[in-house]
Design a protein around this motif. Structure first.
Motif, PDB file in Angstrom:
ATOM      1  N   LYS A 110       0.156   9.878   5.106  1.00 23.50           N
ATOM      2  CA  LYS A 110      -1.122   9.068   5.133  1.00 23.50           C
ATOM      3  C   LYS A 110      -1.136   7.614   5.572  1.00 23.50           C
ATOM      4  O   LYS A 110       0.026   7.060   4.989  1.00 23.50           O
ATOM      5  N   TYR A 111      -1.910   7.184   6.250  1.00 25.76           N
ATOM      6  CA  TYR A 111      -1.971   5.859   6.333  1.00 25.76           C
ATOM      7  C   TYR A 111      -2.733   5.039   5.546  1.00 25.76           C
ATOM      8  O   TYR A 111      -3.876   5.317   5.312  1.00 25.76           O
ATOM      9  N   TYR A 112      -2.178   4.169   4.743  1.00 26.33           N
ATOM     10  CA  TYR A 112      -2.941   3.340   3.583  1.00 26.33           C
ATOM     11  C   TYR A 112      -2.679   1.738   4.137  1.00 26.33           C
ATOM     12  O   TYR A 112      -2.103   1.109   4.413  1.00 26.33           O
ATOM     13  N   LEU A 113      -3.951   0.890   4.015  1.00 24.92           N
ATOM     14  CA  LEU A 113      -3.981  -0.463   3.966  1.00 24.92           C
ATOM     15  C   LEU A 113      -3.807  -0.883   2.426  1.00 24.92           C
ATOM     16  O   LEU A 113      -4.289  -0.455   1.572  1.00 24.92           O
ATOM     17  N   HIS A 170     -12.949   0.934  -0.900  1.00 21.96           N
ATOM     18  CA  HIS A 170     -12.661   1.076   0.580  1.00 21.96           C
ATOM     19  C   HIS A 170     -11.506   1.995   0.756  1.00 21.96           C
ATOM     20  O   HIS A 170     -11.270   1.956   2.199  1.00 21.96           O
ATOM     21  N   GLY A 171     -10.709   2.440  -0.252  1.00 28.61           N
ATOM     22  CA  GLY A 171      -9.619   3.439   0.321  1.00 28.61           C
ATOM     23  C   GLY A 171      -8.314   2.586   0.476  1.00 28.61           C
ATOM     24  O   GLY A 171      -7.413   3.186   0.965  1.00 28.61           O
ATOM     25  N   GLU A 172      -8.348   1.297  -0.072  1.00 24.45           N
ATOM     26  CA  GLU A 172      -7.176   0.416   0.275  1.00 24.45           C
ATOM     27  C   GLU A 172      -6.646   0.332  -1.095  1.00 24.45           C
ATOM     28  O   GLU A 172      -6.968   0.358  -2.240  1.00 24.45           O
TER      29      GLU A 172
END
Length: 182
Positions: A110-113, A170-172
């Motif tokens: 999964k891609y996370y910031l 924000h899911g960061e």
């Protein structure tokens, strides 16, 4: 037809023995000279996620109940070295080994910031011992552990490539901590 049956039987036996030979603490991904990369071996049983804490993994041995993370926390294993501002990682699930529970990344990355005000910590030894560091230092450390473990200097070490994270609204990633494992 008889030689074909023998060939198939021999192949099945070799495949079975090869699978058994790959089991052991040195292949569990937390020791040896590989810098602790958990990508070195796949366990021979199906793990459970922290959401399935009541379920017992197949072949789980004597580990007992899988660990349950605090609400809002998840464990991840970077799939590639982190880049400035982002992390591509697989969810890490507990797997019972002869040396207790350890985490291994599973599934698609999964891609996370990273959030602007992320708190980062690196493990400094056994237990919960950790040091707060700038997030850039954590990115460099994680990348070195994946590509050049010899570059990592004390008090840090490459200890399994598993990180505990929390996400903001924000899911960061707003918190990331390296999890130490021998």
């Amino acid at each position: 037809m008889r030689p074909t049956q023998r060939l198939i039987s021999t192949f099945a036996l070799v495949a079975t023995l090869g699978g058994l030979a790959a089991c052991g603490p040195e292949d569990a991904g937390y020791g040896g000279g590989s810098g602790g990369s958990s990508a070195t071996a796949e366990p021979s049983h199906k793990p459970t996620s922290s959401d399935d804490a009541g379920a017992k993994p197949e072949g789980s041995g004597d580990c007992g109940t899988p660990p349950k993370l605090p609400a809002g926390h998840r464990r991840v294993e970077p799939a590639v070295p982190p880049a400035k501002g982002s992390l591509s990682a697989k969810d890490a699930v507990p797997v019972c080994t002869p040396n207790d529970w350890i985490y291994h990344g599973r599934g698609k990355a999964k891609y996370y910031l990273f959030a602007q005000d992320v708190k980062a910590e690196l493990a400094t030894g056994s237990g919960a011992s950790a040091k707060s560091v700038p997030v850039g230092e954590l990115w460099m450390h994680a990348g070195d552990c994946m590509t050049n473990p010899g570059a990592v200097k004390a008090p840090y070490s490459c200890s399994g490539n598993i990180y505990d994270i929390t996400l903001d609204s924000h899911g960061e990633i707003n918190y990331i901590k390296e999890i130490w494992h021998p």
